[in-house]
Write an enzyme that holds these catalytic residues in place. Sequence first.
Site, short mmCIF file in Angstrom:
data_model
loop_
_atom_site.label_atom_id
_atom_site.label_comp_id
_atom_site.label_asym_id
_atom_site.label_seq_id
_atom_site.Cartn_x
_atom_site.Cartn_y
_atom_site.Cartn_z
N LYS A 1 -0.66 0.01 -2.12
CA LYS A 1 -1.98 0.88 -2.54
C LYS A 1 -3.09 -0.04 -2.53
O LYS A 1 -3.90 -0.03 -1.63
CB LYS A 1 -1.58 1.58 -4.03
CG LYS A 1 -0.17 2.64 -3.92
CD LYS A 1 0.17 3.05 -5.10
CE LYS A 1 1.07 4.16 -5.07
NZ LYS A 1 2.57 3.65 -4.40
N SER B 1 0.41 8.60 -12.03
CA SER B 1 -0.39 8.84 -10.85
C SER B 1 -0.70 10.43 -10.77
O SER B 1 -1.64 10.76 -10.13
CB SER B 1 0.25 8.33 -9.56
OG SER B 1 1.56 8.90 -9.63
N HIS C 1 -0.09 1.69 -9.54
CA HIS C 1 -1.31 2.42 -9.41
C HIS C 1 -2.64 1.60 -10.24
O HIS C 1 -3.55 2.13 -10.09
CB HIS C 1 -1.33 3.68 -9.92
CG HIS C 1 -0.39 4.76 -9.15
ND1 HIS C 1 -0.78 5.37 -7.96
CD2 HIS C 1 0.97 5.14 -9.32
CE1 HIS C 1 0.02 5.93 -7.48
NE2 HIS C 1 1.30 5.93 -8.12
N THR D 1 16.46 -7.29 5.51
CA THR D 1 15.71 -8.24 5.90
C THR D 1 14.28 -8.25 5.27
O THR D 1 13.76 -7.14 4.90
CB THR D 1 15.54 -7.65 7.41
OG1 THR D 1 16.87 -7.58 8.21
CG2 THR D 1 14.81 -8.43 8.21
#
Length: 404
Positions: free
Chosen positions: A248, A189, A217, A278
Amino acid sequence: MIDYRKFFSDALAKIKSEGRYRVFAELSRERGAYPKARLHEGSTTREVTVWCSNDYLAMAQHPIVISAMKEALDTVGAGSGGTRNISGTTHYHVVLERELADLHGKEAALLFNSGYMANEAALSTLARIMPGLVILSDQLNHASMIEGIRHGRCEKVIFAHNDLGDLEAKLRAIPSACPKVVAFESVYSMDGDIAPIQEICALARRFGALTYLDEVHAVGMYGPRGGGIAERDGLLREIDIFEGTLAKAFGLIGGYIASDRLIVDAIRSMASGFIFTTSLAPAIAAGAIASVQHLKVSHEERRLQQRHASLLKQELARRGLPVVLGPTHIVPVVIGDPVRCKALTDALLDEFSIYVQPINYPTVPRGAERIRLTPGPFHGPDEIARLADALENLWFRLSLPRAA
């Protein structure tokens, strides 16, 4: 008496002295007006254009995603009510995992609360499952992958970034009886470059190693159904374990792995980061289902995004700015100094209402500081021209380095 506060003030002073101290911009995104947002400054707000969002395809704004989330809230309420083992496995989680497994051509998938958690939990658990494991990690792998390998306490071998010769030499040096995993990313990235996936997989097969590919990405962005670079290049079967994100291109939050049923089941049964957390809110899972399903069949978001990324690169290069002309949607512009990088982004925001964050160490090496521009489907030609003009103006005024 120990002055505990001094530890914290000294740590912050060091970061500030290096020009790496961050001040968060308080934003309110405007639904239906992306990439516009309201910047909160005390008791006032003003409109800015966001140029550094990871919501690559603006799916966080998409009506089908919002509608699905609202319907889930109305149907089952807000939280999941527990971990996946204790009442927190809802129908939405199961359906989403099926969609993600299908996206990557795998038998099963497993949801985590973030991409970071997925990498950390999966890689560390692989080390516990396979005694004597050696993980070969690309030099530029994400911090979450590095942490996962570290927490697994297995042997780590770093190979030079995308260097097939170095990877081969290091695979060759490991005893054949040792279990091995080659862990790498598809799209990196910070430079926007792409791994030689086919060649890495061939080496892994040759030396008896599993492959672990981070596509965070790339999922949603590439391939006929948004399955990432591996799908685009026809290599889904070559990868043993995929890792991806919902935060993303899919516009929400959460991470996942996808693999064959046995591997996923073992990680599900042993990963602390999965067992003791959770589960994602059902509304998040519902929105993600809608987003993944939409991007499996819709190409318009990807087409516009790629068009605008290409146009932005052309505009910056035409002005002689040091843009990295990579093959992906990521548009880095290198400055090489944290203080000047911050000065540039401050001026963009203050004078032009353009919001970009500086990228400094440790995200990139010292001396490689940059801005990272992420044009989306709604950053049209007018917005691109306005950004390029502003950058050209400030580059001259701040005497920043030009392209070689």
